[in-house]
Design a protein around this motif. Structure first.
Motif, mmCIF file in Angstrom:
data_model
loop_
_atom_site.group_PDB
_atom_site.id
_atom_site.type_symbol
_atom_site.label_atom_id
_atom_site.label_comp_id
_atom_site.label_asym_id
_atom_site.label_seq_id
_atom_site.Cartn_x
_atom_site.Cartn_y
_atom_site.Cartn_z
ATOM 1 N N SER A 16 -43.997 39.280 85.167
ATOM 2 C CA SER A 16 -44.812 38.409 85.999
ATOM 3 C C SER A 16 -45.552 37.345 85.198
ATOM 4 C CB SER A 16 -45.765 39.252 86.846
ATOM 5 O OG SER A 16 -47.081 39.088 86.531
ATOM 6 N N ILE A 17 -45.731 37.581 83.900
ATOM 7 C CA ILE A 17 -46.374 36.552 83.068
ATOM 8 C C ILE A 17 -45.396 35.931 82.078
ATOM 9 C CG2 ILE A 17 -48.782 37.228 83.323
ATOM 10 C CD1 ILE A 17 -48.590 38.949 80.877
ATOM 11 N N GLY A 18 -44.123 36.263 82.225
ATOM 12 C CA GLY A 18 -43.072 35.604 81.455
ATOM 13 C C GLY A 18 -43.024 35.971 79.985
ATOM 14 N N ILE A 19 -43.340 37.228 79.675
ATOM 15 C CA ILE A 19 -43.200 37.680 78.293
ATOM 16 C C ILE A 19 -42.204 38.825 78.241
ATOM 17 C CG2 ILE A 19 -45.511 36.880 77.628
ATOM 18 C CD1 ILE A 19 -46.493 39.762 77.775
ATOM 19 N N HIS A 34 -53.116 35.530 85.821
ATOM 20 C CA HIS A 34 -54.198 34.877 86.566
ATOM 21 C C HIS A 34 -54.107 35.315 88.020
ATOM 22 C CE1 HIS A 34 -51.057 32.090 87.881
ATOM 23 N NE2 HIS A 34 -50.752 31.936 86.598
ATOM 24 N N SER A 35 -55.012 34.823 88.837
ATOM 25 C CA SER A 35 -55.099 35.322 90.217
ATOM 26 C C SER A 35 -53.813 35.109 91.006
ATOM 27 C CB SER A 35 -56.285 34.689 90.944
ATOM 28 O OG SER A 35 -56.173 33.284 90.962
ATOM 29 N N LEU A 36 -53.165 33.976 90.848
ATOM 30 C CA LEU A 36 -51.932 33.743 91.608
ATOM 31 C C LEU A 36 -50.794 34.646 91.131
ATOM 32 C CD1 LEU A 36 -51.975 29.862 92.029
ATOM 33 C CD2 LEU A 36 -52.537 31.607 93.721
ATOM 34 N N SER A 37 -50.680 34.808 89.815
ATOM 35 C CA SER A 37 -49.621 35.695 89.323
ATOM 36 C C SER A 37 -49.938 37.153 89.681
ATOM 37 C CB SER A 37 -49.412 35.530 87.811
ATOM 38 O OG SER A 37 -50.556 35.896 87.072
ATOM 39 N N ARG A 44 -44.719 42.701 94.033
ATOM 40 C CA ARG A 44 -43.593 43.358 93.361
ATOM 41 C C ARG A 44 -43.858 44.855 93.148
ATOM 42 N NH1 ARG A 44 -43.745 38.386 90.173
ATOM 43 N NH2 ARG A 44 -42.085 37.058 90.960
ATOM 44 N N LEU A 45 -45.091 45.179 92.773
ATOM 45 C CA LEU A 45 -45.444 46.591 92.611
ATOM 46 C C LEU A 45 -45.343 47.336 93.943
ATOM 47 C CD1 LEU A 45 -48.511 46.172 90.233
ATOM 48 C CD2 LEU A 45 -46.423 47.431 89.676
ATOM 49 N N SER A 46 -45.822 46.707 95.011
ATOM 50 C CA SER A 46 -45.753 47.324 96.341
ATOM 51 C C SER A 46 -44.308 47.603 96.728
ATOM 52 C CB SER A 46 -46.404 46.406 97.384
ATOM 53 O OG SER A 46 -47.779 46.256 97.150
ATOM 54 N N GLU A 47 -43.452 46.621 96.493
ATOM 55 C CA GLU A 47 -42.036 46.767 96.839
ATOM 56 C C GLU A 47 -41.374 47.841 95.980
ATOM 57 O OE1 GLU A 47 -38.108 44.110 96.154
ATOM 58 O OE2 GLU A 47 -39.762 43.106 97.197
ATOM 59 N N ARG A 48 -41.617 47.807 94.704
ATOM 60 C CA ARG A 48 -40.956 48.732 93.776
ATOM 61 C C ARG A 48 -41.385 50.178 93.985
ATOM 62 N NH1 ARG A 48 -38.879 47.605 88.480
ATOM 63 N NH2 ARG A 48 -37.840 49.471 87.772
ATOM 64 N N PHE A 49 -42.688 50.384 94.291
ATOM 65 C CA PHE A 49 -43.204 51.743 94.409
ATOM 66 C C PHE A 49 -43.388 52.208 95.852
ATOM 67 C CE2 PHE A 49 -44.124 50.683 90.064
ATOM 68 C CZ PHE A 49 -43.843 51.860 89.401
#
Length: 80
Positions: A16-19, A34-37, A44-49
């Protein structure tokens, strides 16, 4: 928290932060989150879990280890 849950949370935080990778105790916001990311990461966490995760949860638990520990114990990451 299972090792696979922690690894999945670490993967989602980093993506999500591109690293390439984020340590279990690395602060999401210190590495560029940051807040938007955080909103996108929460989705994504909601969907995955399969459980509701809000952006506020990421502010309260900004490391992968803290977030993984807060997920319901019976929840394991859904396969892709």
């Amino acid at each position: 928290m299972t090792v696979s849950a922690l690894a999945a949370v670490q993967e989602l935080f980093a993506a999500s932060i591109g690293i390439a990778a984020l340590g279990a105790d690395d602060d999401y916001f210190a590495f560029g989150g940051h807040s938007l990311s955080a909103m996108a990461l929460a989705a994504r966490l909601s969907e995955r879990f399969g459980t509701a995760v809000a952006a506020a949860d990421i502010f309260e638990r900004p490391t992968p280890r803290l977030m993984a520990a807060a997920l319901p114990a019976a929840v394991s990451p859904a396969s892709d």
